[in-house]
Design an enzyme around this catalytic site. Structure first.
Site, PDB file in Angstrom:
ATOM      1  N   HIS A   1       0.818  -0.987   0.085  1.00 28.96           N
ATOM      2  CA  HIS A   1       0.155   0.136  -0.081  1.00 28.96           C
ATOM      3  C   HIS A   1       0.870   1.339  -0.029  1.00 28.96           C
ATOM      4  O   HIS A   1       0.538   2.235   1.059  1.00 28.96           O
ATOM      5  CB  HIS A   1      -1.040  -0.024   0.936  1.00 28.96           C
ATOM      6  CG  HIS A   1      -0.895  -0.608   2.463  1.00 28.96           C
ATOM      7  ND1 HIS A   1       0.023  -0.189   3.030  1.00 28.96           N
ATOM      8  CD2 HIS A   1      -1.380  -1.412   2.971  1.00 28.96           C
ATOM      9  CE1 HIS A   1       0.198  -0.652   4.421  1.00 28.96           C
ATOM     10  NE2 HIS A   1      -0.949  -1.402   4.256  1.00 28.96           N
TER      11      HIS A   1
ATOM     12  N   HIS B   1      -3.222 -10.132  14.628  1.00 30.08           N
ATOM     13  CA  HIS B   1      -3.428  -9.042  13.964  1.00 30.08           C
ATOM     14  C   HIS B   1      -4.655  -9.359  12.789  1.00 30.08           C
ATOM     15  O   HIS B   1      -4.486 -10.196  12.136  1.00 30.08           O
ATOM     16  CB  HIS B   1      -2.053  -8.474  13.381  1.00 30.08           C
ATOM     17  CG  HIS B   1      -2.218  -7.180  12.551  1.00 30.08           C
ATOM     18  ND1 HIS B   1      -3.227  -6.188  12.843  1.00 30.08           N
ATOM     19  CD2 HIS B   1      -1.079  -6.638  11.794  1.00 30.08           C
ATOM     20  CE1 HIS B   1      -2.788  -5.111  12.053  1.00 30.08           C
ATOM     21  NE2 HIS B   1      -1.910  -5.593  11.461  1.00 30.08           N
TER      22      HIS B   1
ATOM     23  N   GLU C   1      -5.052  -7.049  10.166  1.00 31.43           N
ATOM     24  CA  GLU C   1      -4.561  -6.841   8.771  1.00 31.43           C
ATOM     25  C   GLU C   1      -4.476  -8.040   7.914  1.00 31.43           C
ATOM     26  O   GLU C   1      -3.969  -8.928   8.334  1.00 31.43           O
ATOM     27  CB  GLU C   1      -3.410  -5.990   8.884  1.00 31.43           C
ATOM     28  CG  GLU C   1      -3.255  -5.286   7.426  1.00 31.43           C
ATOM     29  CD  GLU C   1      -2.475  -4.014   7.348  1.00 31.43           C
ATOM     30  OE1 GLU C   1      -1.501  -3.963   8.517  1.00 31.43           O
ATOM     31  OE2 GLU C   1      -2.388  -3.559   6.511  1.00 31.43           O
TER      32      GLU C   1
ATOM     33  N   ASP D   1      -2.938  -9.082   5.678  1.00 36.49           N
ATOM     34  CA  ASP D   1      -1.803 -10.009   5.291  1.00 36.49           C
ATOM     35  C   ASP D   1      -1.295 -10.956   6.308  1.00 36.49           C
ATOM     36  O   ASP D   1      -0.518 -11.898   6.057  1.00 36.49           O
ATOM     37  CB  ASP D   1      -0.524  -9.091   5.189  1.00 36.49           C
ATOM     38  CG  ASP D   1      -0.390  -7.989   6.280  1.00 36.49           C
ATOM     39  OD1 ASP D   1      -1.312  -7.587   6.958  1.00 36.49           O
ATOM     40  OD2 ASP D   1       0.821  -7.437   6.365  1.00 36.49           O
TER      41      ASP D   1
ATOM     42  N   HIS E   1       0.065  -2.975  14.655  1.00 35.20           N
ATOM     43  CA  HIS E   1      -0.047  -1.495  13.930  1.00 35.20           C
ATOM     44  C   HIS E   1      -1.383  -1.018  13.794  1.00 35.20           C
ATOM     45  O   HIS E   1      -1.713   0.082  13.153  1.00 35.20           O
ATOM     46  CB  HIS E   1       0.735  -1.494  12.890  1.00 35.20           C
ATOM     47  CG  HIS E   1       0.074  -1.271  11.398  1.00 35.20           C
ATOM     48  ND1 HIS E   1       0.026  -2.174  10.422  1.00 35.20           N
ATOM     49  CD2 HIS E   1      -0.119  -0.268  10.957  1.00 35.20           C
ATOM     50  CE1 HIS E   1      -0.464  -1.678   9.420  1.00 35.20           C
ATOM     51  NE2 HIS E   1      -0.377  -0.067   9.685  1.00 35.20           N
TER      52      HIS E   1
ATOM     53  N   ASP F   1       3.671  -7.525  13.487  1.00 32.26           N
ATOM     54  CA  ASP F   1       4.469  -6.593  12.902  1.00 32.26           C
ATOM     55  C   ASP F   1       5.371  -6.013  13.582  1.00 32.26           C
ATOM     56  O   ASP F   1       6.491  -5.575  12.851  1.00 32.26           O
ATOM     57  CB  ASP F   1       3.301  -5.342  12.633  1.00 32.26           C
ATOM     58  CG  ASP F   1       2.485  -5.464  11.345  1.00 32.26           C
ATOM     59  OD1 ASP F   1       2.739  -6.522  10.485  1.00 32.26           O
ATOM     60  OD2 ASP F   1       1.368  -4.983  11.268  1.00 32.26           O
TER      61      ASP F   1
ATOM     62  N   TYR G   1      10.742  -0.302   7.714  1.00 33.27           N
ATOM     63  CA  TYR G   1       9.462  -0.802   8.058  1.00 33.27           C
ATOM     64  C   TYR G   1       8.847   0.002   9.313  1.00 33.27           C
ATOM     65  O   TYR G   1       7.613   0.393   9.278  1.00 33.27           O
ATOM     66  CB  TYR G   1       9.641  -2.362   8.449  1.00 33.27           C
ATOM     67  CG  TYR G   1       8.229  -3.159   8.720  1.00 33.27           C
ATOM     68  CD1 TYR G   1       7.518  -3.757   7.833  1.00 33.27           C
ATOM     69  CD2 TYR G   1       7.660  -3.090   9.873  1.00 33.27           C
ATOM     70  CE1 TYR G   1       6.215  -4.149   8.151  1.00 33.27           C
ATOM     71  CE2 TYR G   1       6.485  -3.575  10.320  1.00 33.27           C
ATOM     72  CZ  TYR G   1       5.771  -4.237   9.197  1.00 33.27           C
ATOM     73  OH  TYR G   1       4.618  -4.725   9.455  1.00 33.27           O
TER      74      TYR G   1
ATOM     75  N   HIS H   1       6.947 -10.485   9.509  1.00 34.77           N
ATOM     76  CA  HIS H   1       7.212 -10.327   8.331  1.00 34.77           C
ATOM     77  C   HIS H   1       8.946 -10.357   8.346  1.00 34.77           C
ATOM     78  O   HIS H   1       9.371  -9.908   9.489  1.00 34.77           O
ATOM     79  CB  HIS H   1       7.174  -8.818   7.739  1.00 34.77           C
ATOM     80  CG  HIS H   1       5.564  -8.500   7.567  1.00 34.77           C
ATOM     81  ND1 HIS H   1       4.962  -8.986   6.392  1.00 34.77           N
ATOM     82  CD2 HIS H   1       4.966  -7.664   8.292  1.00 34.77           C
ATOM     83  CE1 HIS H   1       3.880  -8.474   6.318  1.00 34.77           C
ATOM     84  NE2 HIS H   1       3.781  -7.686   7.573  1.00 34.77           N
TER      85      HIS H   1
HETATM   86 FE1  FEO Z   1      -0.199  -4.576   9.979  1.00 31.73          FE
HETATM   87 FE2  FEO Z   1       1.660  -6.768   8.447  1.00 31.73          FE
HETATM   88  O1  FEO Z   1       0.239  -5.945   8.982  1.00 31.73           O
END
Ligand code: FEO
Length: 387
Positions: A24, A78, A80, A82, A144, A163, A191, A222
């Site tokens: 994004h 989380h 989100e 991903d 996040h 995250d 990041y 990640h």
């Molecule tokens: Fe806030 Fe890797 O997602």
């Protein structure tokens, strides 16, 4: 698609997104990973999932260890997508599994995305025993999203940090010791700057909690898993969450006919004359997410734009909007730029820097048409005098 064993009964079952180049609006030149972990015990537990387009890959990795139908718990740190995007796929195999997520935000977010499942809301301080392993939950809201939490396993001394401590970095190695430390720290900084920086206050609170845990391994959602280099990443988080900046500068600009570019070079020379390390970013050639990585630790920001149609250039406007949203604080700044007539852009840039809350250390520098060498030398002297 093989899993990777990271401890006796713990496996990485995530996905490597080698080709990801945009998250994004954040350029991810080294790709990314979505890390999910399978813990084999009396109750089989999956910690996080992967982006939806990698769901088959994750299921295949899990299937090489155990029938996914046998999963008892899915911990969702989380919402989100991903990390949660493959929950519906997992639940097709194990519809009675409990989804462990934060109360109330995790449940609210997952329900909104995926509908009703067997949710098990947890609060900070709650724990879940699955046999030989216990999971302790620490809520880390806004690191996040409002729902975030991290999961700590005391028996293994592993923090599943989601995250936090992550990097967009695709690699064949799963651990820090297999990769170049300078590169993974650079990606961790990028990041943090682009994802976590607006929530530094909350990240600082989470960091204080994490510091009290006995940790041998930090497994983010990640990038690589931290082992030997845990002190390095914790030191970096100490600095980034504190908002502490270094005596260094960035000069960011766009130019039409090289006049503002020449001014940018003169500004750079002012920093060099005062022995302040400085970086030069032409917005035509540099992505804002890379520039923000340097903003994270830089004390000075100079921004330049010529005037186009009574405005600053759209590239400069986009950078300033992005900068303002990420809310780095306590910077010293000034604006500069050339113009043919009108020349409104320079005041507009200065106004935006003021709106970011920065200390304007030098009144806006405006020059009409093409700057002479004498004018450029004067800019260098003015900048040096202001530092
Ligand atoms: Fe806030 Fe890797 O997602």
């Amino acid at each position: 698609m093989k899993p990777a064993q990271i401890r006796k009964d713990i496996y990485w079952v995530g996905a490597i997104d080698w080709s990801l180049r945009n998250f994004h609006g954040y350029t991810t030149s080294r790709g990314s990973t979505y890390n999910a972990f399978l813990v084999m015990d009396e109750k089989i537990t999956l910690i996080d999932t992967v982006k939806n387009n990698f769901k088959e890959e994750m299921i295949e990795r899990i299937s090489r260890i155990v029938d996914p139908a046998k999963i008892d718990y899915v911990i969702s740190n989380h919402v989100e997508p991903d990390h949660s995007g493959s929950i519906p796929e997992v639940m097709k195999y194990c519809p009675n599994a409990k989804i462990v997520t934060s109360a109330p935000q995790g449940v609210k977010g997952l329900k909104a995305h995926y509908g009703d499942y067997n949710y098990m809301p947890v609060k900070g301080g709650d724990s879940l025993n699955i046999g030989k392993h216990t999971f302790q939950f620490v809520q880390t809201p806004m690191v996040h999203w409002p729902d975030n939490m991290v999961t700590y396993c005391p028996e293994e001394k592993i923090l599943f940090s989601n995250d936090a401590f992550g990097q967009h970095f695709a690699s064949s190695g799963r651990f820090d010791i297999e990769e170049d430390l300078s590169i993974i720290l650079e990606e961790a900084q990028k990041y943090y700057a682009n994802i976590v920086m607006p929530y530094s206050q909350q990240a600082a609170g989470a960091y204080e909690v994490v510091k009290t845990l006995d940790i041998d391994m930090i497994a983010p959602s990640h990038g690589i898993i931290w082992t030997k280099n845990i002190p390095d990443i914790l030191d970096k988080y100490a600095q980034w969450t504190s908002g502490k900046v270094e005596e260094k500068a960035i000069v960011v600009f766009d130019s039409m006919w090289h006049s503002t570019e020449r001014m940018a070079n003169a500004v750079v020379q002012g920093f060099i004359d005062k022995k302040i390390p400085v970086k030069f970013y032409d917005l035509k050639e540099n992505h804002r997410s890379d520039i923000i990585t340097e903003v994270l630790t830089s004390k000075y920001i100079a921004v330049g734009s010529p005037t186009l149609n009574n405005n600053m250039l759209p590239t400069v406007a986009a950078f300033l909007v992005y900068l303002k949203g990420l809310t780095p604080k306590d910077r010293k700044a000034f604006a500069f730029g050339s113009y043919g007539w009108g020349g409104q852009s320079i005041a507009q840039v200065e106004e935006q820097l003021k709106e970011c809350g920065y200390d304007i250390i030098l009144d806006k520098i405006r020059l009409q048409y093409f700057p002479t060498q004498q004018q450029l030398d004067e800019i260098t002297e003015k900048v040096a005098a202001a530092l």
